[in-house]
Design a protein around this motif. Structure first.
Motif, mmCIF file in Angstrom:
data_model
loop_
_atom_site.group_PDB
_atom_site.id
_atom_site.type_symbol
_atom_site.label_atom_id
_atom_site.label_comp_id
_atom_site.label_asym_id
_atom_site.label_seq_id
_atom_site.Cartn_x
_atom_site.Cartn_y
_atom_site.Cartn_z
ATOM 1 N N SER A 143 -3.939 2.870 1.772
ATOM 2 C CA SER A 143 -3.666 2.704 3.208
ATOM 3 C C SER A 143 -3.628 1.235 3.615
ATOM 4 C CB SER A 143 -4.731 3.438 4.030
ATOM 5 O OG SER A 143 -5.977 2.769 3.921
ATOM 6 N N GLY A 144 -4.066 0.353 2.714
ATOM 7 C CA GLY A 144 -4.096 -1.072 3.028
ATOM 8 C C GLY A 144 -5.349 -1.498 3.778
ATOM 9 N N PRO A 160 0.792 -1.237 0.000
ATOM 10 C CA PRO A 160 0.000 0.000 0.000
ATOM 11 C C PRO A 160 0.830 1.296 0.000
ATOM 12 C CG PRO A 160 -1.042 -1.607 1.414
ATOM 13 C CD PRO A 160 0.275 -2.197 0.982
ATOM 14 N N ALA A 161 1.850 1.383 0.806
ATOM 15 C CA ALA A 161 2.652 2.614 0.849
ATOM 16 C C ALA A 161 3.341 2.868 -0.486
ATOM 17 C CB ALA A 161 3.681 2.538 1.975
ATOM 18 N N GLU A 162 3.729 1.796 -1.171
ATOM 19 C CA GLU A 162 4.378 1.934 -2.475
ATOM 20 C C GLU A 162 3.368 2.397 -3.526
ATOM 21 O OE1 GLU A 162 7.490 1.630 -5.433
ATOM 22 O OE2 GLU A 162 7.225 2.323 -3.395
ATOM 23 N N GLY A 200 10.664 3.848 -10.913
ATOM 24 C CA GLY A 200 11.309 2.848 -10.061
ATOM 25 C C GLY A 200 10.311 2.331 -9.049
ATOM 26 N N THR A 201 10.709 1.288 -8.363
ATOM 27 C CA THR A 201 9.829 0.701 -7.369
ATOM 28 C C THR A 201 10.629 0.335 -6.138
ATOM 29 O OG1 THR A 201 8.052 -0.889 -7.031
ATOM 30 C CG2 THR A 201 9.984 -1.694 -8.182
ATOM 31 N N GLN A 202 9.964 0.207 -5.040
ATOM 32 C CA GLN A 202 10.644 -0.098 -3.784
ATOM 33 C C GLN A 202 10.669 -1.604 -3.588
ATOM 34 O OE1 GLN A 202 9.188 2.329 -0.693
ATOM 35 N NE2 GLN A 202 11.091 2.266 0.396
ATOM 36 N N LEU A 260 4.167 5.739 -5.677
ATOM 37 C CA LEU A 260 4.191 5.766 -7.137
ATOM 38 C C LEU A 260 3.238 6.821 -7.683
ATOM 39 C CD1 LEU A 260 4.367 1.942 -7.870
ATOM 40 C CD2 LEU A 260 6.129 3.647 -8.422
ATOM 41 N N ARG A 261 2.042 6.905 -7.125
ATOM 42 C CA ARG A 261 1.078 7.909 -7.579
ATOM 43 C C ARG A 261 1.633 9.311 -7.396
ATOM 44 N NH1 ARG A 261 -1.895 11.067 -4.821
ATOM 45 N NH2 ARG A 261 -1.905 9.834 -2.900
ATOM 46 N N LYS A 262 2.189 9.568 -6.209
ATOM 47 C CA LYS A 262 2.725 10.902 -5.918
ATOM 48 C C LYS A 262 3.952 11.208 -6.778
ATOM 49 C CE LYS A 262 1.005 11.448 -1.212
ATOM 50 N NZ LYS A 262 1.378 11.562 0.210
ATOM 51 N N ALA A 263 4.790 10.201 -7.024
ATOM 52 C CA ALA A 263 5.973 10.412 -7.864
ATOM 53 C C ALA A 263 5.579 10.843 -9.275
ATOM 54 C CB ALA A 263 6.826 9.140 -7.916
ATOM 55 N N ALA A 264 4.422 10.363 -9.719
ATOM 56 C CA ALA A 264 3.925 10.719 -11.048
ATOM 57 C C ALA A 264 3.180 12.052 -11.043
ATOM 58 C CB ALA A 264 3.013 9.617 -11.565
ATOM 59 N N GLY A 265 3.005 12.639 -9.859
ATOM 60 C CA GLY A 265 2.295 13.912 -9.767
ATOM 61 C C GLY A 265 0.794 13.766 -9.976
ATOM 62 N N LEU A 266 0.282 12.579 -9.676
ATOM 63 C CA LEU A 266 -1.150 12.330 -9.830
ATOM 64 C C LEU A 266 -1.864 12.478 -8.497
ATOM 65 C CD1 LEU A 266 -0.895 9.130 -12.060
ATOM 66 C CD2 LEU A 266 -1.370 11.465 -12.809
ATOM 67 N N THR A 267 -3.072 12.993 -8.541
ATOM 68 C CA THR A 267 -3.873 13.098 -7.326
ATOM 69 C C THR A 267 -4.719 11.836 -7.176
ATOM 70 O OG1 THR A 267 -5.793 14.100 -8.413
ATOM 71 C CG2 THR A 267 -4.051 15.613 -7.632
#
Length: 105
Positions: free
Chosen positions: A57-58, A24-26, A82-84, A30-37
């Motif tokens: 949030s899971g 969930p945190a990833e 990238g991914t965690q 990813l969404r925020k890294a792309a600048g998406l709301t």
């Protein structure tokens, strides 16, 4: 023959527990890294923003009808940003594909 059923059972278990989705945190990262709301992603997936927030949030997991599209989006964002990994380290996005060469070069 039983090996085939074991393999199929493993795939079903993976689908049930959200194994095709990042943690969930990833998902949120990813969404925020792309600048998406959340609103943009929720609208694209035809869900409420609150539903997406619960996925990030899971507290909930997408049902099969939305899971595929959500997994596809997240995989695309992971390719870009990238991914965690499981150990918490960021795995870089794939390197850009080399330019194709013409015959004879």
């Amino acid at each position: 023959m039983s090996e085939i059923f074991s393999a199929v059972d493993a795939l079903i278990a993976k689908a049930r527990d959200g194994g095709d989705l990042p943690q969930p945190a990833e998902r949120e990262r990813l969404r925020k890294a792309a600048g998406l709301t959340q609103v943009e992603v929720a609208e694209a997936l035809d869900v409420r923003r609150e539903t997406l927030a619960r996925w990030e949030s899971g507290k909930a997991h997408p049902q099969a009808s939305k899971r595929g599209a959500y997994a596809f989006l997240l995989a695309g964002l992971a390719d870009i940003h990238g991914t965690q990994g499981p150990d918490g380290w960021l795995i870089p996005a794939r390197a850009a594909k080399p330019a194709s060469t013409e015959k004879g070069e």
